[in-house]
Design a protein around this motif. Structure first.
Motif, PDB file in Angstrom:
ATOM      1  N   SER A  10       0.831  -1.204   0.000  1.00  0.00           N
ATOM      2  CA  SER A  10       0.000   0.000   0.000  1.00  0.00           C
ATOM      3  C   SER A  10       0.865   1.253   0.000  1.00  0.00           C
ATOM      4  O   SER A  10       0.506   2.265  -0.596  1.00  0.00           O
ATOM      5  CB  SER A  10      -0.949  -0.005   1.193  1.00  0.00           C
ATOM      6  OG  SER A  10      -0.229   0.013   2.398  1.00  0.00           O
ATOM      7  N   LEU A  11       2.026   1.189   0.650  1.00  0.00           N
ATOM      8  CA  LEU A  11       2.939   2.328   0.659  1.00  0.00           C
ATOM      9  C   LEU A  11       3.469   2.596  -0.747  1.00  0.00           C
ATOM     10  O   LEU A  11       3.500   3.741  -1.204  1.00  0.00           O
ATOM     11  CB  LEU A  11       4.110   2.070   1.613  1.00  0.00           C
ATOM     12  CG  LEU A  11       5.139   3.174   1.734  1.00  0.00           C
ATOM     13  CD1 LEU A  11       4.529   4.342   2.495  1.00  0.00           C
ATOM     14  CD2 LEU A  11       6.368   2.674   2.449  1.00  0.00           C
ATOM     15  N   ILE A  12       3.842   1.542  -1.462  1.00  0.00           N
ATOM     16  CA  ILE A  12       4.324   1.696  -2.836  1.00  0.00           C
ATOM     17  C   ILE A  12       3.219   2.268  -3.711  1.00  0.00           C
ATOM     18  O   ILE A  12       3.447   3.172  -4.509  1.00  0.00           O
ATOM     19  CB  ILE A  12       4.819   0.349  -3.412  1.00  0.00           C
ATOM     20  CG1 ILE A  12       6.120  -0.059  -2.741  1.00  0.00           C
ATOM     21  CG2 ILE A  12       5.018   0.438  -4.917  1.00  0.00           C
ATOM     22  CD1 ILE A  12       6.618  -1.410  -3.179  1.00  0.00           C
ATOM     23  N   ILE A  13       2.004   1.752  -3.530  1.00  0.00           N
ATOM     24  CA  ILE A  13       0.892   2.215  -4.351  1.00  0.00           C
ATOM     25  C   ILE A  13       0.604   3.685  -4.075  1.00  0.00           C
ATOM     26  O   ILE A  13       0.380   4.465  -4.994  1.00  0.00           O
ATOM     27  CB  ILE A  13      -0.352   1.328  -4.116  1.00  0.00           C
ATOM     28  CG1 ILE A  13      -0.103  -0.070  -4.712  1.00  0.00           C
ATOM     29  CG2 ILE A  13      -1.592   1.954  -4.730  1.00  0.00           C
ATOM     30  CD1 ILE A  13      -1.157  -1.069  -4.396  1.00  0.00           C
ATOM     31  N   GLN A  14       0.647   4.100  -2.817  1.00  0.00           N
ATOM     32  CA  GLN A  14       0.390   5.501  -2.487  1.00  0.00           C
ATOM     33  C   GLN A  14       1.484   6.403  -3.046  1.00  0.00           C
ATOM     34  O   GLN A  14       1.199   7.493  -3.530  1.00  0.00           O
ATOM     35  CB  GLN A  14       0.312   5.687  -0.974  1.00  0.00           C
ATOM     36  CG  GLN A  14      -0.959   5.144  -0.369  1.00  0.00           C
ATOM     37  CD  GLN A  14      -0.948   5.212   1.134  1.00  0.00           C
ATOM     38  OE1 GLN A  14       0.023   5.639   1.741  1.00  0.00           O
ATOM     39  NE2 GLN A  14      -2.034   4.776   1.741  1.00  0.00           N
ATOM     40  N   THR A  32      -0.417  -8.069  -6.881  1.00  0.00           N
ATOM     41  CA  THR A  32      -0.022  -8.811  -5.687  1.00  0.00           C
ATOM     42  C   THR A  32      -0.972  -8.503  -4.540  1.00  0.00           C
ATOM     43  O   THR A  32      -1.356  -9.396  -3.774  1.00  0.00           O
ATOM     44  CB  THR A  32       1.425  -8.467  -5.305  1.00  0.00           C
ATOM     45  OG1 THR A  32       2.273  -8.761  -6.418  1.00  0.00           O
ATOM     46  CG2 THR A  32       1.887  -9.266  -4.106  1.00  0.00           C
ATOM     47  N   ASN A  33      -1.371  -7.248  -4.421  1.00  0.00           N
ATOM     48  CA  ASN A  33      -2.316  -6.865  -3.375  1.00  0.00           C
ATOM     49  C   ASN A  33      -3.654  -7.576  -3.580  1.00  0.00           C
ATOM     50  O   ASN A  33      -4.241  -8.113  -2.629  1.00  0.00           O
ATOM     51  CB  ASN A  33      -2.495  -5.345  -3.385  1.00  0.00           C
ATOM     52  CG  ASN A  33      -3.170  -4.842  -2.139  1.00  0.00           C
ATOM     53  OD1 ASN A  33      -3.243  -5.529  -1.144  1.00  0.00           O
ATOM     54  ND2 ASN A  33      -3.651  -3.624  -2.205  1.00  0.00           N
ATOM     55  N   LYS A  34      -4.144  -7.618  -4.828  1.00  0.00           N
ATOM     56  CA  LYS A  34      -5.398  -8.308  -5.132  1.00  0.00           C
ATOM     57  C   LYS A  34      -5.277  -9.808  -4.852  1.00  0.00           C
ATOM     58  O   LYS A  34      -6.205 -10.435  -4.326  1.00  0.00           O
ATOM     59  CB  LYS A  34      -5.774  -8.105  -6.599  1.00  0.00           C
ATOM     60  CG  LYS A  34      -6.287  -6.736  -6.911  1.00  0.00           C
ATOM     61  CD  LYS A  34      -6.639  -6.646  -8.383  1.00  0.00           C
ATOM     62  CE  LYS A  34      -7.049  -5.253  -8.767  1.00  0.00           C
ATOM     63  NZ  LYS A  34      -7.370  -5.138 -10.199  1.00  0.00           N
ATOM     64  N   ILE A  35      -4.131 -10.384  -5.194  1.00  0.00           N
ATOM     65  CA  ILE A  35      -3.915 -11.819  -4.983  1.00  0.00           C
ATOM     66  C   ILE A  35      -3.967 -12.147  -3.495  1.00  0.00           C
ATOM     67  O   ILE A  35      -4.599 -13.119  -3.077  1.00  0.00           O
ATOM     68  CB  ILE A  35      -2.578 -12.258  -5.611  1.00  0.00           C
ATOM     69  CG1 ILE A  35      -2.693 -12.253  -7.128  1.00  0.00           C
ATOM     70  CG2 ILE A  35      -2.148 -13.624  -5.098  1.00  0.00           C
ATOM     71  CD1 ILE A  35      -1.383 -12.373  -7.859  1.00  0.00           C
ATOM     72  N   ARG A  36      -3.327 -11.322  -2.676  1.00  0.00           N
ATOM     73  CA  ARG A  36      -3.328 -11.577  -1.229  1.00  0.00           C
ATOM     74  C   ARG A  36      -4.725 -11.450  -0.643  1.00  0.00           C
ATOM     75  O   ARG A  36      -5.121 -12.225   0.230  1.00  0.00           O
ATOM     76  CB  ARG A  36      -2.340 -10.639  -0.546  1.00  0.00           C
ATOM     77  CG  ARG A  36      -0.918 -11.018  -0.897  1.00  0.00           C
ATOM     78  CD  ARG A  36       0.092 -10.436   0.063  1.00  0.00           C
ATOM     79  NE  ARG A  36       1.407 -10.997  -0.251  1.00  0.00           N
ATOM     80  CZ  ARG A  36       2.437 -10.285  -0.648  1.00  0.00           C
ATOM     81  NH1 ARG A  36       2.344  -8.971  -0.745  1.00  0.00           N
ATOM     82  NH2 ARG A  36       3.587 -10.864  -0.928  1.00  0.00           N
ATOM     83  N   LEU A  84       8.573  -7.546  -2.607  1.00  0.00           N
ATOM     84  CA  LEU A  84       7.243  -8.096  -2.457  1.00  0.00           C
ATOM     85  C   LEU A  84       7.227  -9.476  -1.819  1.00  0.00           C
ATOM     86  O   LEU A  84       6.166  -9.955  -1.424  1.00  0.00           O
ATOM     87  CB  LEU A  84       6.543  -8.162  -3.820  1.00  0.00           C
ATOM     88  CG  LEU A  84       6.258  -6.821  -4.486  1.00  0.00           C
ATOM     89  CD1 LEU A  84       5.628  -7.055  -5.843  1.00  0.00           C
ATOM     90  CD2 LEU A  84       5.370  -5.976  -3.622  1.00  0.00           C
ATOM     91  N   GLY A  85       8.371 -10.125  -1.753  1.00  0.00           N
ATOM     92  CA  GLY A  85       8.425 -11.459  -1.163  1.00  0.00           C
ATOM     93  C   GLY A  85       7.818 -12.520  -2.053  1.00  0.00           C
ATOM     94  O   GLY A  85       7.239 -13.487  -1.577  1.00  0.00           O
TER      95      GLY A  85
END
Length: 92
Positions: A10-14, A32-36, A84-85
């Motif tokens: 979220s920090l990267i996206i912001q 990756t955010n959607k996948i999680r 992103l791991g």
């Protein structure tokens, strides 16, 4: 640990909202955010087959972007994978 990764994403996206939403890194982070989010949803709702299909589609899109980035710029690819791991894909 998952909380840290989600907050990092979220920090990267912001940070990149104003800069470049179309960059490969931004798209991979958002996928990756959607996948999680979908995987945590599917842990509760195991028989939600439409969400499973959506997850597979998003995984495929992210995989194609990762392949593109690895061919284009190995340094940016490695840096993003570490941030992103994400594991390295298995070779066929």
């Amino acid at each position: 640990m998952v909380k840290n990764k989600n907050s990092f994403i979220s920090l990267i996206i912001q940070e990149e909202k104003e800069e470049n939403r179309g960059s490969v890194e931004f798209q991979i982070c958002s996928f990756t955010n959607k996948i999680r989010r979908l995987t945590s949803h599917l842990e509760l709702h195991k028989r939600d087959f439409l969400s499973q299909r959506g997850l597979r589609k998003i995984l495929g899109k992210r995989q194609r972007l990762l392949v593109y980035l690895s061919k284009k710029n190995k340094v940016r690819y490695k840096k993003l994978m570490n941030q992103l791991g994400i594991r390295e894909p298995k070779n066929r």
